[in-house]
Scaffold this active site. Sequence first.
Site, mmCIF file in Angstrom:
data_model
loop_
_atom_site.group_PDB
_atom_site.id
_atom_site.type_symbol
_atom_site.label_atom_id
_atom_site.label_comp_id
_atom_site.label_asym_id
_atom_site.label_seq_id
_atom_site.Cartn_x
_atom_site.Cartn_y
_atom_site.Cartn_z
ATOM 1 N N GLY A 1 -65.353 43.836 -29.399
ATOM 2 C CA GLY A 1 -64.828 44.752 -28.370
ATOM 3 C C GLY A 1 -63.754 45.642 -28.972
ATOM 4 O O GLY A 1 -62.889 45.161 -29.701
ATOM 5 N N ARG B 1 -56.270 53.894 -40.004
ATOM 6 C CA ARG B 1 -55.442 54.886 -40.722
ATOM 7 C C ARG B 1 -54.530 54.184 -41.745
ATOM 8 O O ARG B 1 -54.408 54.628 -42.902
ATOM 9 C CB ARG B 1 -54.623 55.646 -39.686
ATOM 10 C CG ARG B 1 -53.597 56.605 -40.255
ATOM 11 C CD ARG B 1 -52.913 57.299 -39.070
ATOM 12 N NE ARG B 1 -51.867 58.212 -39.482
ATOM 13 C CZ ARG B 1 -50.598 57.857 -39.610
ATOM 14 N NH1 ARG B 1 -50.234 56.596 -39.403
ATOM 15 N NH2 ARG B 1 -49.696 58.758 -39.961
ATOM 16 N N ALA B 2 -53.926 53.078 -41.313
ATOM 17 C CA ALA B 2 -53.006 52.370 -42.212
ATOM 18 C C ALA B 2 -53.758 51.801 -43.418
ATOM 19 O O ALA B 2 -53.282 51.869 -44.558
ATOM 20 C CB ALA B 2 -52.299 51.256 -41.442
ATOM 21 N N ARG C 1 -71.543 44.457 -31.796
ATOM 22 C CA ARG C 1 -71.653 43.011 -32.028
ATOM 23 C C ARG C 1 -73.030 42.842 -32.672
ATOM 24 O O ARG C 1 -74.041 43.054 -32.023
ATOM 25 C CB ARG C 1 -71.532 42.235 -30.725
ATOM 26 C CG ARG C 1 -70.144 42.374 -30.100
ATOM 27 C CD ARG C 1 -69.960 41.489 -28.885
ATOM 28 N NE ARG C 1 -68.585 41.533 -28.400
ATOM 29 C CZ ARG C 1 -68.184 42.165 -27.293
ATOM 30 N NH1 ARG C 1 -69.064 42.780 -26.539
ATOM 31 N NH2 ARG C 1 -66.916 42.165 -26.936
ATOM 32 N N ASP D 1 -62.158 37.144 -32.649
ATOM 33 C CA ASP D 1 -62.612 35.897 -33.283
ATOM 34 C C ASP D 1 -64.086 35.915 -33.690
ATOM 35 O O ASP D 1 -64.443 35.370 -34.738
ATOM 36 C CB ASP D 1 -62.250 34.656 -32.469
ATOM 37 C CG ASP D 1 -62.785 34.701 -31.057
ATOM 38 O OD1 ASP D 1 -63.331 35.749 -30.662
ATOM 39 O OD2 ASP D 1 -62.657 33.692 -30.358
ATOM 40 N N THR E 1 -57.851 42.871 -30.571
ATOM 41 C CA THR E 1 -58.516 42.466 -29.322
ATOM 42 C C THR E 1 -57.521 42.568 -28.181
ATOM 43 O O THR E 1 -56.358 42.194 -28.348
ATOM 44 C CB THR E 1 -59.074 41.029 -29.392
ATOM 45 O OG1 THR E 1 -59.379 40.593 -28.056
ATOM 46 C CG2 THR E 1 -58.128 40.030 -30.019
ATOM 47 N N ASP F 1 -57.590 40.766 -25.736
ATOM 48 C CA ASP F 1 -57.459 39.441 -25.122
ATOM 49 C C ASP F 1 -56.271 38.623 -25.632
ATOM 50 O O ASP F 1 -55.851 37.671 -24.985
ATOM 51 C CB ASP F 1 -58.732 38.622 -25.345
ATOM 52 C CG ASP F 1 -59.893 39.146 -24.523
ATOM 53 O OD1 ASP F 1 -59.648 39.894 -23.568
ATOM 54 O OD2 ASP F 1 -61.047 38.813 -24.846
ATOM 55 N N ASP G 1 -56.085 36.369 -27.855
ATOM 56 C CA ASP G 1 -56.396 34.941 -27.852
ATOM 57 C C ASP G 1 -56.671 34.404 -29.253
ATOM 58 O O ASP G 1 -57.551 33.575 -29.445
ATOM 59 C CB ASP G 1 -57.601 34.667 -26.935
ATOM 60 C CG ASP G 1 -58.842 35.435 -27.378
ATOM 61 O OD1 ASP G 1 -58.695 36.397 -28.149
ATOM 62 O OD2 ASP G 1 -59.942 35.074 -26.950
ATOM 63 N N GLY H 1 -60.863 39.391 -19.583
ATOM 64 C CA GLY H 1 -60.533 38.105 -20.185
ATOM 65 C C GLY H 1 -61.590 37.082 -19.821
ATOM 66 O O GLY H 1 -61.460 36.355 -18.848
ATOM 67 N N ARG H 2 -62.679 37.094 -20.612
ATOM 68 C CA ARG H 2 -63.770 36.159 -20.345
ATOM 69 C C ARG H 2 -63.345 34.744 -20.696
ATOM 70 O O ARG H 2 -63.650 33.799 -19.995
ATOM 71 C CB ARG H 2 -64.997 36.567 -21.170
ATOM 72 C CG ARG H 2 -66.268 35.921 -20.740
ATOM 73 C CD ARG H 2 -67.483 36.618 -21.302
ATOM 74 N NE ARG H 2 -67.263 37.194 -22.625
ATOM 75 C CZ ARG H 2 -67.855 38.301 -23.060
ATOM 76 N NH1 ARG H 2 -68.686 38.951 -22.296
ATOM 77 N NH2 ARG H 2 -67.623 38.752 -24.276
ATOM 78 N N GLY I 1 -45.604 40.748 -9.859
ATOM 79 C CA GLY I 1 -45.177 39.853 -8.780
ATOM 80 C C GLY I 1 -46.327 39.242 -8.005
ATOM 81 O O GLY I 1 -46.218 39.014 -6.798
ATOM 82 N N ALA I 2 -47.444 38.954 -8.685
ATOM 83 C CA ALA I 2 -48.601 38.356 -7.983
ATOM 84 C C ALA I 2 -48.237 36.976 -7.441
ATOM 85 O O ALA I 2 -47.510 36.221 -8.083
ATOM 86 C CB ALA I 2 -49.781 38.243 -8.941
ATOM 87 N N LYS J 1 -48.167 37.538 8.656
ATOM 88 C CA LYS J 1 -47.664 38.282 7.493
ATOM 89 C C LYS J 1 -48.591 37.990 6.314
ATOM 90 O O LYS J 1 -48.182 37.482 5.264
ATOM 91 C CB LYS J 1 -46.225 37.818 7.209
ATOM 92 C CG LYS J 1 -45.436 38.703 6.282
ATOM 93 C CD LYS J 1 -44.810 39.885 7.012
ATOM 94 C CE LYS J 1 -44.305 40.961 6.078
ATOM 95 N NZ LYS J 1 -45.282 41.914 5.621
ATOM 96 N N GLU K 1 -61.457 37.607 -15.522
ATOM 97 C CA GLU K 1 -62.905 37.591 -15.242
ATOM 98 C C GLU K 1 -63.559 36.244 -15.543
ATOM 99 O O GLU K 1 -64.536 35.870 -14.910
ATOM 100 C CB GLU K 1 -63.618 38.722 -16.007
ATOM 101 C CG GLU K 1 -63.475 38.627 -17.507
ATOM 102 C CD GLU K 1 -64.257 39.718 -18.246
ATOM 103 O OE1 GLU K 1 -63.681 40.349 -19.122
ATOM 104 O OE2 GLU K 1 -65.438 39.909 -17.938
ATOM 105 N N GLN L 1 -59.361 49.007 -18.979
ATOM 106 C CA GLN L 1 -58.302 48.320 -19.758
ATOM 107 C C GLN L 1 -58.522 48.414 -21.264
ATOM 108 O O GLN L 1 -57.630 48.138 -22.049
ATOM 109 C CB GLN L 1 -58.254 46.829 -19.373
ATOM 110 C CG GLN L 1 -57.849 46.598 -17.948
ATOM 111 C CD GLN L 1 -58.369 45.267 -17.435
ATOM 112 O OE1 GLN L 1 -57.652 44.275 -17.470
ATOM 113 N NE2 GLN L 1 -59.606 45.227 -16.977
HETATM 114 O O1 F6P Z 1 -62.960 40.779 -25.988
HETATM 115 C C1 F6P Z 1 -62.479 41.767 -25.180
HETATM 116 C C2 F6P Z 1 -63.215 41.831 -23.876
HETATM 117 O O2 F6P Z 1 -62.774 43.001 -23.232
HETATM 118 C C3 F6P Z 1 -63.099 40.627 -22.963
HETATM 119 O O3 F6P Z 1 -61.894 40.565 -22.264
HETATM 120 C C4 F6P Z 1 -64.277 40.843 -22.071
HETATM 121 O O4 F6P Z 1 -64.677 39.678 -21.470
HETATM 122 C C5 F6P Z 1 -65.325 41.350 -23.023
HETATM 123 O O5 F6P Z 1 -64.613 41.978 -24.070
HETATM 124 C C6 F6P Z 1 -66.278 42.324 -22.400
HETATM 125 O O6 F6P Z 1 -67.236 42.686 -23.333
HETATM 126 P P1 F6P Z 1 -68.277 43.865 -23.149
HETATM 127 O O7 F6P Z 1 -67.562 45.151 -23.392
HETATM 128 O O8 F6P Z 1 -69.305 43.594 -24.166
HETATM 129 O O9 F6P Z 1 -68.769 43.795 -21.746
#
Ligand code: F6P
Length: 327
Positions: free
Chosen positions: A15, A25-26, A76, A107, A130, A132, A134, A175-176, A190-191, A218, A227, A259
């Site tokens: 992704g 660039r760097a 990919r 990863d 990434t 994510d 992670d 965020g899968r 503030g969720a 209220k 996600e 995002q």
């Molecule tokens: O790895 C980044 C990410 O945006 C994840 O948060 C999300 O689940 C996945 O890629 C979505 O992938 P795709 O763009 O292949 O739908």
Amino acid sequence: MSKKVTRIGVLTSGGDSPGMNAAIRAVVRTGLYHELEVFGIMRGYQGMVEDDIFRMESRSVANIIQRGGTILKTARCKEFFEPEGRRKAYENLRKRGIDGLVIIGGDGSFRGAQKFSNEYDIPCVGVPGTIDRDMAGTEVTIGFDTAVNTAVQAIDKIRDTMDAHDRVFIVEVMGRDAGYIALHSGIATGAENILIPETKTDIEAIIESLTEKEKRKKLVNLIVVAEGEEFGGANEVAKVIRERMPNADVRVTVLGHIQRGGTPSCEDRLVASHMGYYAVESLLLGRKNVMVGVINNKIHYTPLDKAVKEKHKIGQEWMKIVKILAS
Ligand code: F6P
């Protein structure tokens, strides 16, 4: 003694994330500074397998530091996960004399690099790109800061209309497998509830607190959902709430790929520039098969196999803080 690299290849894979261009660039400019030949590989490992590789000069990376996406494109690539795909890729590198690789990705991309480097003697250095965040071995990944700020800006807007109507809003962020975007954007906006893949979703507790609010007339509540959350995302969570609370005014917004795009933040450009620079420096120092990370504001190297095996864990204290601050 490992032999000194003279020609390096750079690719982006998996992704995309805002700041990848700054990293490319760097890598290119640091390589050229050290009088290396630098090659861009298109669409990640796909370009390596299909021989879509070209020579890069300083001007190839002019005016890209501020651009989202990746000029090298990304993919990919399933073929690279087969021995025959990796053999083709190796042949394509070898015929150009490429003797070092910088892989900018997450990863999955590093898993590919690890397999490749186990079979062929081409040192690989990973740069974590990434949204994510992670990855083990780094507290920072390129793109997270931009993505989470995009989410925060969107959720702030949703909060205005949510509050005006006294509604329950369920906002799904990316965020899968990882809940960092949800956690950070949820805390920052503030969720009342943040649902992430790393923890079990206590739907009963959520229904109970919403019912309590409904009784008090209220019922205004923001739920930020990753996600990959247990129920399967915002629409699934909404379904359960609507079934149990038919009078609640529930709305869902899925932020999606918005995002992943956009102008990288200053932070992401800096991180990408820093990591790209050190990726080339480390190849020149003879480091192999490591990921360049940042821990406590310092550059940190983690073996690729460790970076792909371990996950960056979300501290449980954060979940406690979310509860306290939303009460
Ligand atoms: O790895 C980044 C990410 O945006 C994840 O948060 C999300 O689940 C996945 O890629 C979505 O992938 P795709 O763009 O292949 O739908």
